[in-house]
Design a protein around this motif. Structure first.
Motif, mmCIF file in Angstrom:
data_model
loop_
_atom_site.group_PDB
_atom_site.id
_atom_site.type_symbol
_atom_site.label_atom_id
_atom_site.label_comp_id
_atom_site.label_asym_id
_atom_site.label_seq_id
_atom_site.Cartn_x
_atom_site.Cartn_y
_atom_site.Cartn_z
ATOM 1 N N PHE A 81 0.834 -1.211 0.000
ATOM 2 C CA PHE A 81 0.000 0.000 0.000
ATOM 3 C C PHE A 81 0.865 1.256 0.000
ATOM 4 O O PHE A 81 0.638 2.181 -0.782
ATOM 5 C CB PHE A 81 -0.920 0.034 1.224
ATOM 6 N N VAL A 82 1.858 1.302 0.869
ATOM 7 C CA VAL A 82 2.703 2.485 0.980
ATOM 8 C C VAL A 82 3.547 2.662 -0.277
ATOM 9 O O VAL A 82 3.717 3.786 -0.771
ATOM 10 C CB VAL A 82 3.584 2.392 2.245
ATOM 11 N N THR A 83 4.054 1.577 -0.828
ATOM 12 C CA THR A 83 4.883 1.663 -2.030
ATOM 13 C C THR A 83 4.089 2.185 -3.219
ATOM 14 O O THR A 83 4.539 3.088 -3.930
ATOM 15 C CB THR A 83 5.472 0.280 -2.360
ATOM 16 N N PHE A 84 2.912 1.630 -3.447
ATOM 17 C CA PHE A 84 2.118 2.097 -4.583
ATOM 18 C C PHE A 84 1.580 3.503 -4.365
ATOM 19 O O PHE A 84 1.418 4.265 -5.314
ATOM 20 C CB PHE A 84 0.990 1.119 -4.885
ATOM 21 N N SER A 85 1.304 3.864 -3.124
ATOM 22 C CA SER A 85 0.864 5.221 -2.847
ATOM 23 C C SER A 85 1.967 6.218 -3.167
ATOM 24 O O SER A 85 1.709 7.289 -3.727
ATOM 25 C CB SER A 85 0.462 5.336 -1.380
ATOM 26 N N ASP A 86 3.195 5.880 -2.822
ATOM 27 C CA ASP A 86 4.313 6.766 -3.134
ATOM 28 C C ASP A 86 4.639 6.748 -4.628
ATOM 29 O O ASP A 86 5.043 7.760 -5.187
ATOM 30 C CB ASP A 86 5.534 6.337 -2.319
ATOM 31 N N ASP A 128 1.735 8.803 -6.665
ATOM 32 C CA ASP A 128 1.906 10.208 -6.302
ATOM 33 C C ASP A 128 0.799 11.127 -6.821
ATOM 34 O O ASP A 128 1.054 12.229 -7.286
ATOM 35 C CB ASP A 128 3.267 10.706 -6.788
ATOM 36 N N SER A 129 -0.430 10.697 -6.759
ATOM 37 C CA SER A 129 -1.523 11.598 -7.136
ATOM 38 C C SER A 129 -2.212 12.104 -5.867
ATOM 39 O O SER A 129 -2.153 11.487 -4.816
ATOM 40 C CB SER A 129 -2.531 10.887 -8.033
ATOM 41 N N LEU A 149 -4.665 11.321 -0.349
ATOM 42 C CA LEU A 149 -5.675 11.616 0.657
ATOM 43 C C LEU A 149 -6.251 10.349 1.285
ATOM 44 O O LEU A 149 -6.891 10.423 2.326
ATOM 45 C CB LEU A 149 -6.792 12.461 0.059
ATOM 46 N N ARG A 150 -6.041 9.215 0.677
ATOM 47 C CA ARG A 150 -6.645 7.980 1.168
ATOM 48 C C ARG A 150 -5.606 7.028 1.731
ATOM 49 O O ARG A 150 -5.638 5.838 1.470
ATOM 50 C CB ARG A 150 -7.390 7.288 0.034
#
Length: 64
Positions: A45-50, A53-54, A59-60
Motif C-alpha cells: 500500500f505504501v509503495t504504490f501510494s508513493d 503520487d496523485s 488523501l486515502r
C-alpha cells in the motif's frame, strides 16, 4: 524510487507468512505469520501510494 526491490521484499515476507501459517501448529506462531502477511500488504500500500503520487491517492492513506 525503485519499485521492484520493495515489491520483492513484500512478496518474500508474504510467502514466509503463508508458509508459516500453513505449516504452524502453534497458535502464537500462526498469529505472528498472519502479522507478516498483513505487514507485506501494508508495504505494498505504501509503495504504490508513493509510486503513483496523485492527490487522490495521497488523501486515502491507510493507517500504519
Amino acid at each position: 524510487m525503485m519499485l521492484e526491490p520493495i515489491l520483492v521484499l513484500s512478496a518474500y515476507l508474504f510467502s514466509i507468512g503463508i508458509y508459516g501459517l500453513i505449516s504452524s501448529r502453534n497458535m502464537v506462531r500462526a498469529l505472528m505469520c498472519l502479522e507478516l502477511i498483513l505487514n507485506a500488504v501494508n508495504i505494498n500500500f505504501v509503495t504504490f501510494s508513493d509510486f503513483f503520487d496523485s492527490r487522490l491517492i495521497k488523501l486515502r492513506h491507510f493507517p500504519i
